[in-house]
Each structure stands twice: as structure tokens, then as C-alpha cells.
Enzyme design. Structure first.
Site, mmCIF file in Angstrom:
data_model
loop_
_atom_site.group_PDB
_atom_site.id
_atom_site.type_symbol
_atom_site.label_atom_id
_atom_site.label_comp_id
_atom_site.label_asym_id
_atom_site.label_seq_id
_atom_site.Cartn_x
_atom_site.Cartn_y
_atom_site.Cartn_z
ATOM 1 N N TYR A 165 -41.051 11.700 -51.152
ATOM 2 C CA TYR A 165 -39.613 11.930 -51.319
ATOM 3 C C TYR A 165 -38.928 12.168 -49.960
ATOM 4 O O TYR A 165 -37.879 11.599 -49.666
ATOM 5 C CB TYR A 165 -39.470 13.141 -52.233
ATOM 6 C CG TYR A 165 -38.084 13.550 -52.613
ATOM 7 C CD1 TYR A 165 -37.346 12.821 -53.533
ATOM 8 C CD2 TYR A 165 -37.524 14.722 -52.090
ATOM 9 C CE1 TYR A 165 -36.085 13.233 -53.914
ATOM 10 C CE2 TYR A 165 -36.273 15.145 -52.474
ATOM 11 C CZ TYR A 165 -35.551 14.400 -53.385
ATOM 12 O OH TYR A 165 -34.307 14.815 -53.764
ATOM 13 N N LYS A 169 -36.065 9.949 -48.295
ATOM 14 C CA LYS A 169 -34.754 10.570 -48.079
ATOM 15 C C LYS A 169 -34.335 10.501 -46.612
ATOM 16 O O LYS A 169 -33.153 10.365 -46.308
ATOM 17 C CB LYS A 169 -34.774 12.024 -48.560
ATOM 18 C CG LYS A 169 -34.802 12.168 -50.077
ATOM 19 C CD LYS A 169 -33.656 11.422 -50.729
ATOM 20 C CE LYS A 169 -33.311 11.906 -52.123
ATOM 21 N NZ LYS A 169 -32.294 11.059 -52.770
#
Ligand code: NAI
Length: 299
Positions: A165, A169
Site C-alpha cells: 500500500y 501510495k
């Protein structure tokens, strides 16, 4: 100053719930015609249902706004193209893209499996490419566009168990930075938010803080950044619980070894505090600004 979106067409991905829904509803209230995209899946990206997007659309229409639902996944090139096509078919153009769709597959790095890496990169990072590229082409042609990407403190600053993640991101920061540069001449502005809000993704993680970080408190900054009033580009904001802050990537004045001088490893060790000292930093607006800093040092 009143911020209106009359005549603007906005795509909001993952707008069936959470943060995306607050953006879509307020865009609709303020006159934008909205493509409400949502796959309607589970927090880990599995499954799918039309109802979340349909509910958001119904609420926009009940409030007197205009919206259409789209159920494509952002995570394929076909899905991304279909989302912009939905805007073109229903409303003839696209002015705003809020890349917000997201899933979580948290695992400590040692336990991370390829499928969990791939799924998270596909939705957050590849998805942003797939959705934004067709829209960007329309925006370039018309000479107007507002792009917003949803990053996370997990990537910008790091967080246990979120390598997949966090990397996706932070990848979005790079994507936005380059689009800010490429879009500048066509009046396309591109910015990033790293939100903190209560949603089905975070409810369990936030504990007692959850009730203090309503998604509605993120919405005003998100909408400002995609408004015509916003001339800012290439920026990152941390936003949650009513606090709005800029986050930036700065460069320290550093240490210059001297023109034509070959420093040793020991020279680096001796000057590491100077290299790291934050006083007098600059915030490069693009890679050329960084090169200009080097040229200035070289005299
Ligand atoms: P949420 O789970 O309520 O919203 C995400 C939406 O994206 C869901 O409605 C889901 O169905 C949709 N979605 C997932 N995969 C999709 C796909 N392939 N195609 C289309 N739609 C898809 O969660 P939340 O918190 O509102 O998340 C919104 C964004 O904010 C995400 O990108 C998340 O990573 C990011 N974020 C949220 C934080 C928070 O504190 N809530 C913190 C940092 C980032």
C-alpha cells in the site's frame, strides 16, 4: 468567494462509500455533473455490486444534482477507459478526476504474498494511470483540468505492514508531480491528499480517534483542490479531523565537496550532519529546479 462547479464534469472513483461519496455528493450539490464510479467490492478488493454507486447517484439526484453510475474496476486499462467514456457519453467532457478508489491487503513484509502486492498496486497505482490517462487527453485538448490523487501517510511517512500500500501510495505522488509538470501549459493542476478519516478501511485501526475524523472533514480541501479557484499544483496535503497541512519534499542546502574534488567515504561521514541539516531547505517544483541547485553549487 463561493466555489461552484457549474458546467464542470467530475469523475470520482470509489464514490460508493467513505471519502469518495462525500466528494461526489458535494460536487453534485455545487453544480458539477458527476460520474460516480464504484466496483462495490469488499475492503480487500474481492466481490462487486452495483448498489453503492447507485445509492450515491440517487442521493445526488434527490438533492437536485446530475450524476451517472459506473461500476467498472479502475484496476484494468479497459475499466479506466470506460470510466472516462462514461463521462463523455453522459456529459460530453471531463474536467475533474478524483482518484480515490482503494483497497487494503495489509501484511508484514516478510509475509507479503505476490497476490496481495499485485492487487494493491493494480487498484491504487495502475488504476490511477488507467483512469487518468484517457481523461488527461481530453483535458489537454480543452486546456483545462483538475486532478486529485489519494495518497496516504502510510506511503509518505511509512507504516508497519503496508509495504504494498505504501509503495503504491507514494507512487501516486510521483505520478501527480509529473502530471503537474506535463499539464501546466494546458491549465491542468495536479495535487495529492493524504487523508485520515473514519471509513470501513480504517474503523478498526483508528480506535477511539475514529469518531473525531469524519470523512466530511476531508471533503472541503479535496473540493477546493479540484475547483477552478485552485491554481496550486504539484502539492501534497495531510488532511483529517479538521486539520489541513501541507506536506512537501524539500532539499537541504547540503554539503558541497568542491568543484573537481573527489570526496572519500570518510568525508561523507564527517559531513553527514551538514548534509542532513534542515535549515534553509528549498522545495523544488520539478527535476530542473533540482538540477539548478546543483548548477548553483558548481558555480
Ligand atoms: P472505502 O473502502 O470506504 O472507499 C473505497 C471505495 O473504493 C469503496 O467504495 C470500494 O468499493 C471502491 N473500490 C475499491 N476497489 C475498486 C476498484 N478496483 N474500482 C472501483 N472502485 C473500487 O475507504 P476510504 O477510506 O473512503 O478510502 C478512500 C481512499 O482514501 C482510498 O484510496 C484509501 O486508500 C485512501 N486513504 C484513506 C484513509 C483513511 O483514513 N480513511 C487513509 C489514507 C488513505
Amino acid at each position: 468567494m463561493t466555489i461552484e462547479f457549474d458546467g464542470r464534469v467530475a469523475i470520482v472513483t470509489g464514490a460508493g462509500g467513505g471519502l469518495g461519496k462525500t466528494y461526489a455528493l458535494e460536487l453534485g450539490r455545487r453544480g458539477a455533473r458527476v460520474v460516480v464510479n464504484d466496483l462495490g467490492g469488499n475492503p480487500d478488493g474481492t466481490g462487486g455490486a452495483a448498489s453503492p454507486a447507485d445509492v450515491t447517484v440517487a442521493e445526488i439526484k434527490e438533492a437536485g444534482g446530475e450524476a451517472v453510475a459506473n461500476y467498472d474496476s479502475v484496476a484494468t486499462p479497459e475499466g479506466g477507459a470506460a470510466i472516462t467514456q462514461a463521462a463523455l457519453d453522459a456529459f460530453g467532457t471531463v474536467d475533474i478526476v478524483i482518484n480515490n478508489a482503494g483497497i487494503l491487503r495489509d501484511k508484514s513484509f516478510a509475509n507479503l504474498e505476490l497476490k496481495d502486492l499485485q492487487a494493491v498496486i493494480d487498484v491504487h497505482l495502475m488504476g490511477a494511470f488507467y483512469v487518468t490517462q484517457p481523461a488527461f487527453r481530453v483535458m489537454k485538448e480543452k486546456g483545462y483540468g483538475r486532478l486529485l490523487f489519494t495518497s496516504s501517510a502510510a506511503g509518505v511517512f511509512g507504516n508497519f505492514g503496508q509495504t504494498n500500500y505504501g509503495a503504491a501510495k507514494m507512487g501516486l505522488v510521483g505520478l501527480s508531480n509529473v502530471l503537474a509538470v506535463e499539464g501546466a501549459k494546458a491549465n491542468i493542476r495536479s495535487n495529492v491528499i493524504a487523508p485520515i478519516a473514519k471509513s470501513r478501511l480504517t474503523e478498526d485501526l483508528l480506535g477511539p480517534m475514529a469518531d473525531l475524523v469524519d470523512p466530511e472533514l476531508v471533503m472541503p480541501l479535496a473540493l477546493y483542490l479540484v475547483s477552478e479557484a485552485c491554481e496550486l499544483t504539484h502539492e501534497i496535503f495531510s488532511v483529517g479531523g479538521g486539520k489541513y497541512s501541507r506536506v512537501f519534499i524539500g532539499e537541504t542546502p547540503g554539503w558541497f565537496a568542491g568543484k573537481g574534488t573527489q570526496p572519500t567515504v570518510e568525508d561523507i561521514a564527517a559531513h553527514i550532519d551538514e548534509i542532513r541539516a534542515e535549515d534553509g531547505y528549498t522545495v523544488p517544483g520539478n527535476a530542473n529546479d533540482d538540477i539548478r541547485l546543483l548548477l548553483a553549487a558548481l558555480g
